[in-house]
Scaffold this motif. Structure first.
Motif, mmCIF file in Angstrom:
data_model
loop_
_atom_site.group_PDB
_atom_site.id
_atom_site.type_symbol
_atom_site.label_atom_id
_atom_site.label_comp_id
_atom_site.label_asym_id
_atom_site.label_seq_id
_atom_site.Cartn_x
_atom_site.Cartn_y
_atom_site.Cartn_z
ATOM 1 N N VAL A 53 27.600 36.990 47.630
ATOM 2 C CA VAL A 53 29.036 36.687 47.667
ATOM 3 C C VAL A 53 29.281 35.306 48.253
ATOM 4 O O VAL A 53 30.123 34.544 47.772
ATOM 5 C CB VAL A 53 29.785 37.779 48.465
ATOM 6 N N ASN A 57 31.032 32.363 46.237
ATOM 7 C CA ASN A 57 32.268 31.857 46.834
ATOM 8 C C ASN A 57 32.268 30.330 46.830
ATOM 9 O O ASN A 57 33.271 29.703 46.473
ATOM 10 C CB ASN A 57 32.416 32.392 48.255
ATOM 11 N N SER B 21 40.604 38.073 58.539
ATOM 12 C CA SER B 21 41.206 38.401 57.250
ATOM 13 C C SER B 21 42.706 38.632 57.389
ATOM 14 O O SER B 21 43.503 38.113 56.598
ATOM 15 C CB SER B 21 40.501 39.623 56.676
ATOM 16 N N THR B 50 41.296 35.462 49.161
ATOM 17 C CA THR B 50 40.101 35.308 49.982
ATOM 18 C C THR B 50 40.159 36.190 51.218
ATOM 19 O O THR B 50 39.138 36.759 51.637
ATOM 20 C CB THR B 50 39.949 33.840 50.390
ATOM 21 N N ASN B 53 39.058 39.434 50.247
ATOM 22 C CA ASN B 53 37.608 39.442 50.061
ATOM 23 C C ASN B 53 36.878 39.607 51.395
ATOM 24 O O ASN B 53 35.876 40.319 51.472
ATOM 25 C CB ASN B 53 37.152 38.146 49.404
ATOM 26 N N LEU B 56 36.975 43.154 52.410
ATOM 27 C CA LEU B 56 36.070 43.958 51.578
ATOM 28 C C LEU B 56 34.630 43.800 52.035
ATOM 29 O O LEU B 56 33.888 44.790 52.149
ATOM 30 C CB LEU B 56 36.201 43.538 50.118
ATOM 31 N N GLN B 68 31.128 44.589 47.920
ATOM 32 C CA GLN B 68 30.737 43.267 47.428
ATOM 33 C C GLN B 68 30.884 43.164 45.915
ATOM 34 O O GLN B 68 31.208 42.101 45.383
ATOM 35 C CB GLN B 68 29.311 42.967 47.854
ATOM 36 N N VAL B 71 34.389 42.383 45.286
ATOM 37 C CA VAL B 71 34.650 40.961 45.524
ATOM 38 C C VAL B 71 34.345 40.150 44.268
ATOM 39 O O VAL B 71 35.087 39.231 43.902
ATOM 40 C CB VAL B 71 33.818 40.455 46.723
ATOM 41 N N VAL B 74 37.220 40.564 41.982
ATOM 42 C CA VAL B 74 38.382 39.835 42.511
ATOM 43 C C VAL B 74 38.267 38.357 42.179
ATOM 44 O O VAL B 74 39.235 37.701 41.776
ATOM 45 C CB VAL B 74 38.516 40.050 44.035
ATOM 46 N N MET B 75 37.042 37.814 42.318
ATOM 47 C CA MET B 75 36.862 36.392 42.024
ATOM 48 C C MET B 75 37.080 36.105 40.544
ATOM 49 O O MET B 75 37.665 35.077 40.182
ATOM 50 C CB MET B 75 35.473 35.944 42.448
#
Lengths: 175, 109
Positions: A53, A57, B21, B50, B53, B56, B68, B71, B74-75
């Protein structure tokens, strides 16, 4: 000990850069500080054992999306705005109240004012990342291409739709 | 173990991450509500994604890698959203010559 300190440093720089980003007038400065936020968050991801991740990112957010933003700012020639961009005191009051309400609710939720069971570990979940056995990528890749294969395909369709939509919206009408 | 509620099961770093977060999400909300520049508002939305994320990933240490994987999706959604949203901003700019959100309150022209 020092690892904890590094994690706190990443957290602090993420929050600081986010605040700076929201308050700067120039959108280019805002983009640069958003990149700082993403790099700090990637550092946090690394220390939370989410290596994959962290990598995507940096590549996806810090690389691709931020370049897209910069590109649009330059295309529209918005790099030098003179007038003030923040809303007036009334808007500031309302916005601040709503943001503080969000922060309060989330904090209360995370501290444990809620009865939501998912906040604590339940019985026999198998914990992430048997790093020694599987490496970093395999525990994420395997479910992605077995249990979540339909979701993955739908994501592909979503991206295709987004590409077509973006081209259609920005195309000059020839009629 | 089962009656634990809240952050008791998370370690220090997980707890810090969860609070970071929450703070980043609040800052993102503040930006969306306070800024007039459509592109900056858009960047604040990315900031809120973000923040989600981070939560998460923090909770994926308790519940397995599903967080993960989420995530990842989501991205993908964020990338699609950025592409379409910036295209809309360019289309609006062609018509109004500004990206000031206060200047286009109506949806017809």
């Amino acid at each position: 000990m020092s690892e904890n300190f590094l994690f706190q440093a990443f957290s602090a720089s993420a929050i600081l850069a986010a605040v700076i980003m929201v308050t700067r007038k120039n959108p280019v400065t805002a983009v640069i500080f958003l990149v700082v936020v993403f790099f700090s968050v990637s550092g946090m991801f690394l220390m939370l054992d989410a290596h994959y991740v962290a990598a995507i990112n940096v590549i996806l957010y810090g690389g691709a999306i931020m370049v897209l933003f910069l590109f649009v700012i330059m295309l529209l020639n918005l790099g030098h705005t003179k007038q003030k961009d923040l809303k007036g005191p009334m808007g500031g009051l309302v916005g601040g109240t709503i943001a503080v309400a969000f922060l309060g609710t989330l904090t209360q939720f995370f501290i444990g004012g809620s009865e939501f069971e998912g906040m604590s570990r339940q019985g026999d979940v198998q914990l992430p990342l048997g790093l020694e056995q599987q490496g970093v990528i395999a525990p994420i890749a395997r479910p992605l291409f077995t249990d979540y294969i339909i979701v993955l395909e739908v994501t592909g369709i979503l991206l295709l739709t987004a590409i077509v939509g973006a081209i259609f919206l920005t195309k000059k009408r020839s009629v | 173990m089962n009656e634990l509620v809240g952050l008791v099961a998370l370690d220090t770093q997980g707890m810090i991450a969860v609070f970071v977060s929450a703070i980043l999400f609040a800052v993102g909300v503040l930006g969306v509500l306070l800024r007039r520049n459509a592109i900056v508002v858009f960047m604040c939305i990315e900031l809120m994604l973000t923040a989600g994320n981070i939560a998460l990933v923090a909770f994926s240490r308790l519940h397995g890698v599903e967080g993960q994987i989420l995530v990842f999706f989501v991205m993908a959604v964020a990338a699609a959203e950025a592409a379409v949203g910036l295209a809309i901003i360019i289309a609006i700019f062609r018509h109004y010559e500004v990206v000031d959100l206060d200047r286009f309150g109506i949806l017809k022209w």
